[in-house]
Each structure stands twice: as C-alpha cells, then as structure tokens.
Design an enzyme around this catalytic site. Structure first.
Site, mmCIF file in Angstrom:
data_model
loop_
_atom_site.group_PDB
_atom_site.id
_atom_site.type_symbol
_atom_site.label_atom_id
_atom_site.label_comp_id
_atom_site.label_asym_id
_atom_site.label_seq_id
_atom_site.Cartn_x
_atom_site.Cartn_y
_atom_site.Cartn_z
ATOM 1 N N LYS A 1 -39.746 -12.989 40.527
ATOM 2 C CA LYS A 1 -40.799 -13.181 41.459
ATOM 3 C C LYS A 1 -40.854 -12.251 42.261
ATOM 4 O O LYS A 1 -42.129 -12.091 43.526
ATOM 5 C CB LYS A 1 -40.384 -14.419 42.325
ATOM 6 C CG LYS A 1 -41.189 -15.820 42.255
ATOM 7 C CD LYS A 1 -40.283 -17.152 43.266
ATOM 8 C CE LYS A 1 -40.186 -18.285 42.394
ATOM 9 N NZ LYS A 1 -39.592 -18.611 41.254
ATOM 10 N N CYS B 1 -43.336 -27.268 43.099
ATOM 11 C CA CYS B 1 -42.983 -25.189 42.391
ATOM 12 C C CYS B 1 -42.277 -25.490 41.303
ATOM 13 O O CYS B 1 -41.906 -24.485 40.599
ATOM 14 C CB CYS B 1 -42.908 -24.309 43.303
ATOM 15 S SG CYS B 1 -43.915 -24.324 44.996
ATOM 16 N N HIS C 1 -34.198 -19.342 40.875
ATOM 17 C CA HIS C 1 -36.177 -19.793 41.033
ATOM 18 C C HIS C 1 -36.287 -18.472 42.317
ATOM 19 O O HIS C 1 -37.351 -17.726 42.622
ATOM 20 C CB HIS C 1 -35.546 -20.507 42.220
ATOM 21 C CG HIS C 1 -37.011 -21.021 43.182
ATOM 22 N ND1 HIS C 1 -38.303 -21.644 42.280
ATOM 23 C CD2 HIS C 1 -36.676 -21.491 44.081
ATOM 24 C CE1 HIS C 1 -38.785 -22.014 42.765
ATOM 25 N NE2 HIS C 1 -38.684 -21.752 44.244
ATOM 26 N N HIS D 1 -44.383 -15.458 44.170
ATOM 27 C CA HIS D 1 -44.206 -17.088 43.621
ATOM 28 C C HIS D 1 -45.648 -17.902 43.212
ATOM 29 O O HIS D 1 -45.730 -17.240 43.927
ATOM 30 C CB HIS D 1 -44.034 -17.121 44.862
ATOM 31 C CG HIS D 1 -43.722 -19.141 44.546
ATOM 32 N ND1 HIS D 1 -43.738 -19.701 43.862
ATOM 33 C CD2 HIS D 1 -42.597 -19.621 45.050
ATOM 34 C CE1 HIS D 1 -43.118 -20.863 43.766
ATOM 35 N NE2 HIS D 1 -42.132 -20.836 44.812
ATOM 36 N N GLU E 1 -29.189 -21.680 46.380
ATOM 37 C CA GLU E 1 -29.568 -20.793 45.146
ATOM 38 C C GLU E 1 -27.786 -20.363 44.650
ATOM 39 O O GLU E 1 -27.357 -19.980 43.635
ATOM 40 C CB GLU E 1 -30.275 -20.292 44.718
ATOM 41 C CG GLU E 1 -30.729 -19.553 43.125
ATOM 42 C CD GLU E 1 -31.808 -19.204 42.553
ATOM 43 O OE1 GLU E 1 -32.120 -19.687 41.647
ATOM 44 O OE2 GLU E 1 -32.491 -19.275 43.313
ATOM 45 N N PHE F 1 -40.146 -27.339 46.491
ATOM 46 C CA PHE F 1 -40.089 -28.135 48.338
ATOM 47 C C PHE F 1 -39.555 -29.497 48.209
ATOM 48 O O PHE F 1 -40.108 -30.414 46.546
ATOM 49 C CB PHE F 1 -41.987 -28.559 48.934
ATOM 50 C CG PHE F 1 -41.614 -27.029 49.515
ATOM 51 C CD1 PHE F 1 -41.012 -26.089 50.365
ATOM 52 C CD2 PHE F 1 -43.068 -26.763 49.817
ATOM 53 C CE1 PHE F 1 -41.482 -24.847 50.661
ATOM 54 C CE2 PHE F 1 -43.649 -25.729 51.164
ATOM 55 C CZ PHE F 1 -42.661 -25.034 51.151
#
Length: 334
Positions: free
Chosen positions: A255, A90, A223, A260, A234, A319
C-alpha cells in the site's frame, strides 16, 4: 470501477488461456468483493441533497447495488455457474477468493473468477478524511511518522481452477491456493483489536486450513494501512503466531506504493503475492525511514528482495474487525 474490472478480467482470462467457445460455462462462476460500482449516482444524490436541490430523486440510489460489478463480469463472460458478491469492507476481495475456493471445493464449479475492483470517489475519501485517517504526505506503513493511508484505485482479478481440471487442459498455473482464514474481532466499528488477537486468530485458522505450519511461511504481504493503530495490531498479531521467527520473515507493505484500494485491495495484493511466488521478488515497503519500536519486524524497507519463496500469506484486516488471511504456494508440477 467497472472499467478497471473489465480490463483486469480480460487480462486474467487471457493469462489462464481459457477458450470461450470450448468451456462448460455452467461449471464456471464469479465471486467478487464489493466495490464502488454504482457510487457515482449516490454522490449525485447527496450532492444535490446537501445543496438543497429537492428534485434529486431517491431512484438515483437504486443502481447502488453491491453486486453490479459482479453482474457485469458474468454478463461479459457469459458464465452461468455460481455468482455472488462478498461485502466485508476492505477485506471484501480477499474474502471473495476464499468463497470462490469453497465453491470449487464443494463441487459447484471447476473454475471461478474472483478478486475485486474499486475506484477513487468522493464518498470514500470524505469518509476516511473525516476519521482523520488520510496522510497528507505519503503512505508510510510501519514507519513511526505514519499518519494514515493514501487511497488508491484499481482491480485485481484471479482465475481459480480445480487442479486436475487445469492440468487436463494444460493451463498455465502461476501458483496454488492452499486455503484461507476468516474471522471477526467483534471489537469496534473502525478500530482493530489492539493486542492483535484477531490477527493471530485468522492467520492460525488459515494455516490450519491450508495444512501449513508457521515455520513454513517464507513471506507475508501485510495489510499495512499505515494508520497508527492498525500497523501495531498487525505486528503484534504476527509476533503472536511466529514468535521470535517473526523478525526473520520478509514482510511487504505494498500500500506504500499503490495506496489502499479499499474493496479491491485484497485482490490486488493477492496478485502481488502470486507474482512473488512466481518471480522470487519480494516487493518493498517504501517510505520506511524512521523505525517504530512497536513495529519492529522486517518490513523489507525501500528495496525489493530476491528469495526462493515457497509459501506466502496475504493479510486483509477491514473495518468492523473483518479479518481474512490467504495462503498461497509456489506451484510445482513434480
């Protein structure tokens, strides 16, 4: 996936005022993040397999190449310079922007098409659903009620150009790309390093690479997946970099509005970051209603903010601990 990228590429090309008949195509290349370009045939293969239809041919998997969308853009544009595809899950399209920048820095190209495209598909949705990372209601980054992400789709394409080359042809310049950071957590296949050490490390790498101090950062496009542990990691990472000033920096979690978009998330969020620099509008994090004591920064809740922004970051954490941070600057001809 291919339709999204074609539309976004054509929009970016027009915005850059590039003339196909008056360019050196050997000095122009394409670097995109991996999306789900060939995944329809993969879905058919596995659907047939699980339904016991043994006639499903393994040849259906041949078209599932990570490079199919990149190749499509190269064919569409006729660009003959560097061509590659980055695959960091991602954060793929964010990583592609960094790679495109390096291609120009190394003198291999003057102009690079970069970013990414991805589309909603059963394979991706089933995977996130099996991990119990999909929110059944809405995407609520940094909110205490968050349960997970909502999958989106689309494309974000940027045209990166060497500055003198752009100035010489009087190109419209929306922002400057100063540099990037890329690193790995080396912690877990899906979970982030919980203390935010990877987040801190990649932001610090990006700032050093860009020649920017933490005090100069005006806003951050987070993110912000709205998964329980990612938002905490984060937040902790940003605190480790910016200290007490972290609470003053407006942070956006787009997002919450676009979902996402997986392989294209970084490209789309980079475009949003450039637009923030150009317009002075910092987008909000919507659905933010119940503060989480572990996520206690300024997430620009529910309403956009107008502010003169000079330096902006765009974060991508994927990931496997694939971390990328991009640094953009408001363009000035002075």
């Amino acid at each position: 996936c291919d339709q999204f990228v074609l539309v976004a590429f054509r929009e970016a090309w027009r915005s850059a005022c590039l003339d196909r008949d008056n360019i050196d195509k050997g000095r122009m290349g394409v670097v995109l993040g991996a999306g789900s370009g060939g995944i329809l045939s993969v879905e058919k293969y596995f659907r047939d397999f699980y339904q016991g239809q043994k006639r499903s041919s393994p040849s259906l998997l041949i078209s599932y190449s990570l490079a199919t969308t990149t190749d499509l853009i190269a064919i569409e544009s006729g660009l003959k310079g560097p061509r590659t595809t980055t695959a960091t899950v991602c954060s793929s399209s964010s990583a592609s922007i960094g790679v495109a920048y390096e291609m120009i820095q190394m003198g291999l190209a003057d102009v690079m098409v970069t970013g990414g495209s991805d589309s909603l598909c059963e394979v991706s949705y089933s995977g996130f659903s099996s991990l119990k990372l999909v929110d059944p209601e809405s995407c609520k980054p940094f909110d205490k009620r968050r349960q997970g992400l909502i999958i989106g789709e689309g494309a974000g394409i940027l045209i990166l150009e060497e500055l003198e080359h752009a100035l010489k042809r009087k190109a419209p310049i929306h922002a400057e790309f100063l540099g990037f950071g890329i690193c790995a957590d080396a912690y877990h296949l899906t979970a982030p390093e919980p203390n935010g050490e990877g987040v801190e490390r990649v932001i610090r790498i990006a700032l050093v690479h860009a020649g920017v101090s933490p005090e100069e950062v005006d806003t951050i496009n987070a993110h912000g997946t709205a998964t329980p542990f990612n938002d905490i990691a984060e937040t902790r990472g940003m605190k480790r970099v910016f200290g007490e000033r972290a609470k003053e920096i407006p942070i956006s979690g787009i997002k919450s509005m676009v979902g996402h978009c997986l392989g294209s998330a970084g490209g789309i969020e980079a475009v949003a970051t450039v637009m923030t620099l150009e317009t002075g509008i910092i987008p909000p994090t919507i659905h933010y209603e119940v503060p989480d004591p572990l996520c206690d920064l300024n997430y620009t809740p529910n309403q956009s903010l107008r502010k003169d922004v000079r330096i902006a970051l765009s974060n991508s954490f994927a990931f496997g601990g694939n971390n990328v941070c991009l640094v953009f600057k408001k363009f000035s001809s002075e």
